[in-house]
Design an enzyme around this catalytic site. Structure first.
Site, mmCIF file in Angstrom:
data_model
loop_
_atom_site.group_PDB
_atom_site.id
_atom_site.type_symbol
_atom_site.label_atom_id
_atom_site.label_comp_id
_atom_site.label_asym_id
_atom_site.label_seq_id
_atom_site.Cartn_x
_atom_site.Cartn_y
_atom_site.Cartn_z
ATOM 1 C CE LYS A 146 22.305 -19.384 25.239
ATOM 2 N NZ LYS A 146 22.088 -19.793 23.833
ATOM 3 N N GLY A 172 31.330 -14.905 34.681
ATOM 4 C CA GLY A 172 32.175 -15.998 35.179
ATOM 5 C C GLY A 172 32.080 -17.156 34.214
ATOM 6 C CB CYS A 230 33.391 -19.898 27.902
ATOM 7 S SG CYS A 230 33.136 -21.656 27.634
HETATM 8 N N1 LIG Z 1 31.499 -25.351 28.797
HETATM 9 C C1 LIG Z 1 31.009 -24.589 27.846
HETATM 10 O O1 LIG Z 1 29.944 -23.980 27.992
HETATM 11 C C2 LIG Z 1 31.731 -24.468 26.538
HETATM 12 C C3 LIG Z 1 31.059 -23.902 25.433
HETATM 13 C C4 LIG Z 1 31.731 -23.799 24.227
HETATM 14 C C5 LIG Z 1 33.048 -24.219 24.120
HETATM 15 N N2 LIG Z 1 33.685 -24.738 25.213
HETATM 16 C C6 LIG Z 1 35.061 -25.218 25.038
HETATM 17 O O2 LIG Z 1 35.014 -26.628 24.875
HETATM 18 C C7 LIG Z 1 36.157 -27.236 25.493
HETATM 19 C C8 LIG Z 1 35.697 -28.248 26.521
HETATM 20 O O3 LIG Z 1 34.987 -27.561 27.530
HETATM 21 P P1 LIG Z 1 34.164 -28.327 28.669
HETATM 22 O O4 LIG Z 1 33.495 -27.284 29.483
HETATM 23 O O5 LIG Z 1 33.375 -29.407 28.043
HETATM 24 O O6 LIG Z 1 35.384 -28.973 29.494
HETATM 25 P P2 LIG Z 1 35.320 -29.978 30.734
HETATM 26 O O7 LIG Z 1 36.463 -29.608 31.590
HETATM 27 O O8 LIG Z 1 33.941 -30.017 31.292
HETATM 28 O O9 LIG Z 1 35.594 -31.411 30.060
HETATM 29 C C9 LIG Z 1 36.798 -31.772 29.447
HETATM 30 C C10 LIG Z 1 36.903 -33.290 29.482
HETATM 31 O O10 LIG Z 1 38.036 -33.707 28.716
HETATM 32 C C11 LIG Z 1 38.614 -34.822 29.354
HETATM 33 N N3 LIG Z 1 39.985 -35.034 28.878
HETATM 34 C C12 LIG Z 1 41.109 -34.324 29.126
HETATM 35 N N4 LIG Z 1 42.165 -34.855 28.491
HETATM 36 C C13 LIG Z 1 41.718 -35.924 27.794
HETATM 37 C C14 LIG Z 1 42.321 -36.880 26.941
HETATM 38 N N5 LIG Z 1 43.619 -36.834 26.652
HETATM 39 N N6 LIG Z 1 41.543 -37.839 26.409
HETATM 40 C C15 LIG Z 1 40.230 -37.908 26.698
HETATM 41 N N7 LIG Z 1 39.601 -37.016 27.506
HETATM 42 C C16 LIG Z 1 40.332 -36.047 28.047
HETATM 43 C C17 LIG Z 1 38.518 -34.485 30.821
HETATM 44 O O11 LIG Z 1 38.647 -35.637 31.636
HETATM 45 C C18 LIG Z 1 37.116 -33.863 30.883
HETATM 46 O O12 LIG Z 1 36.125 -34.843 31.144
HETATM 47 C C19 LIG Z 1 36.984 -26.087 26.053
HETATM 48 O O13 LIG Z 1 37.942 -25.715 25.108
HETATM 49 C C20 LIG Z 1 35.972 -24.978 26.222
HETATM 50 O O14 LIG Z 1 36.545 -23.713 26.150
HETATM 51 C C21 LIG Z 1 33.051 -24.886 26.404
#
Ligand SMILES: NC(=O)c1ccc[n+]([C@@H]2O[C@H](COP(=O)([O-])OP(=O)(O)OC[C@H]3O[C@@H](n4cnc5c(N)ncnc54)[C@H](O)[C@@H]3O)[C@@H](O)[C@H]2O)c1
Length: 442
Positions: A157, A263, A266
């Site tokens: 989280k 919000g 996720c």
């Molecule tokens: N944020 C959360 O709390 C959370 C929790 C559990 C799961 N998730 C899941 O995890 C995943 C990532 O979420 P996040 O919040 O970390 O996303 P984010 O948007 O914060 O980060 C994603 C990163 O991936 C990079 N990226 C995109 N394409 C790329 C590529 N081809 N090569 C290298 N890097 C690349 C982007 O530049 C960015 O820095 C999502 O699927 C989300 O649903 C998120």
């Protein structure tokens, strides 16, 4: 062991950093050069409590490094995690272009056996697509290199991501082979010290588990918000009702707090994506459709209360807003209820002066100068017609109401998080509106 983590967002950066804390060598990869430069200069691009310390420690020990080159990261790597974004497509389904783009890049560059683990939240069946994308690239190269795919959804989280990752309630891993299971069991062993399990299952079940978990949590929130709204109509107090139901062990007292709607990056997108997946299979997930529409309505609940108090015309009114992030302890503004409230207030001709302990920079990136930003919570209240509380940062819980009263034009608070006691607000002589409890009018 050496691993690669692709994507240095909230999930990738926290996962990579926490893996390095166990002694594993981690290379984090991102296409965003600015982010990689920042990380290489010792700074972290997100606000996440506790992250900076372990980040610095492991960078200093040369166990944690950052690059824009996925190809370079593959040298000696045994496991590669895909942790890039999966934003909603136009129809609400998860957009897999980043995940599959990374899969293809892996296929173009790998030279020896790898376990390719999808950590991003992806619809059921995505690992098959990841596998096909890698296989296609290997075929184009005319090489035959063995690899395994696995699914390892992340449950951390924002705001407590480091703790959640280091001491997880459970780790879910979907695998197809005993070899991949053995490798991932070895990697995760240091995180199982608190006795919580690592659950191996087939990949489809693992992918489904993540959506089912987030959808269940979103359902709890929308359920409680709907009950709160009914409480107001019938004269019940949702705080009492919450305690009354939460003490039943079958229900539990977590995640049943009413508010201004969920919000973040996720819940909204994952609920939508699961509804779309079900539609594709000819199954209507009616519960989740209702969860979504209740949430949509709830994000405007404070606007309704504001109009009830001030009348339909809000032109010229000035609102102080405490909290902009979608929840406390994060700077994440994705799908934040504050954005819906601000949009409505501005549309009606009102002005907003906001304060958030960490999300102001991010808010400015999104909203620019459409609102004003205060230097602290009291500064926001100067000449305000009302105070709106959107995010329950702990520093907002016991303010000096006598100071607020002197600064504001009128003693009126719209509390979207129920952080004050209505009886105390009556004694302090504030008009006080909250969620699922009777309004206090002086
Ligand atoms: N944020 C959360 O709390 C959370 C929790 C559990 C799961 N998730 C899941 O995890 C995943 C990532 O979420 P996040 O919040 O970390 O996303 P984010 O948007 O914060 O980060 C994603 C990163 O991936 C990079 N990226 C995109 N394409 C790329 C590529 N081809 N090569 C290298 N890097 C690349 C982007 O530049 C960015 O820095 C999502 O699927 C989300 O649903 C998120």
């Amino acid at each position: 062991m050496k691993i690669s983590v692709v994507g240095t967002g909230y999930v990738g950066l926290v996962s990579g950093t926490c893996f390095s804390e166990t002694g594993v060598d981690v290379v984090c990869v991102d296409v965003n050069e600015e982010k990689i430069n920042l990380l290489n200069s010792g700074e972290i691009p997100i606000y996440e409590p506790g992250l900076k310390d372990i980040f610095t420690r492991n960078v200093e020990k040369n166990r944690l490094s950052f690059t824009t080159s996925l190809k370079d990261s593959l040298i000696d790597t045994e496991v590669i995690f895909i942790a890039v974004g999966t934003p909603p497509d136009e129809d609400g389904s998860a957009d897999l272009k980043y995940v599959l783009g990374v899969a293809r890049e892996i296929g173009r560059n790998m030279n020896k056996y790898l376990v390719v683990v999808t950590k991003s939240t992806v619809p059921v069946g995505t690992s098959k697509k990841v596998k096909a994308a890698i296989a296609e690239e290997l075929k184009t190269r005319n090489v035959s290199i063995p690899f395994d795919v696995a699914s390892n959804p992340e449950f951390l989280k924002e705001g407590s991501a480091v703790d959640d990752f280091l001491k997880p309630d459970r780790i879910v891993v979907g695998v197809e082979t005993a070899k991949a299971e053995k490798t991932l069991r070895r990697l995760y062993k240091p995180f199982l010290m608190n006795g919580h399990p690592i659950l191996f299952m087939n990949i489809l079940s693992s992918e489904m588990t993540k959506y089912a978990a987030n959808s269940m949590l979103a359902t709890k929130i929308s359920f409680m918000n709907d009950i709160a709204n009914l409480c107001e109509l019938v004269g019940a107090d949702v705080d009492m009702v919450r305690k009354g139901i939460g003490s039943d062990a079958r229900i539990g007292n977590k995640f049943i707090y009413p508010g201004t709607g969920y919000g973040g990056s996720c819940f909204p997108k994952d609920v939508q994506a699961l509804v779309r997946t079900a539609d594709e299979y000819g199954h209507s997930l009616d519960i989740l459709k209702a969860v979504e529409s209740v949430n949509y309505r709830q994000k405007e609940i404070l606007i309704k209360k504001i109009k009830k108090h001030f009348g339909e015309n809000l032109k010229g009114l000035r609102f102080a807003m405490w909290g902009l992030a979608f929840k406390p302890k994060t700077d994440d503004m994705r799908e934040a209820p504050s954005l819906v409230i601000i949009e409505n207030l501005l549309k009606e001709g009102a002005s907003v002066v906001a304060y958030d302990p960490v999300a102001q920079e991010e808010a400015h990136r999104i909203l620019g100068d459409n609102i004003s930003y205060a230097k602290d919570e009291y500064d926001a209240c100067l000449d305000a017609d009302a105070l709106i509380i959107v995010t329950e940062w702990s520093e907002f819980r016991s303010p000096n109401f006598r100071v607020i009263e002197k600064l504001m034009k009128s003693n009126t608070i719209f509390d979207g998080r129920n952080i004050y006691d209505p009886e105390e607000m009556r004694e302090l002589k504030f008009n006080y509106y909250s969620i699922g409890r009777a309004a206090v009018l002086i």
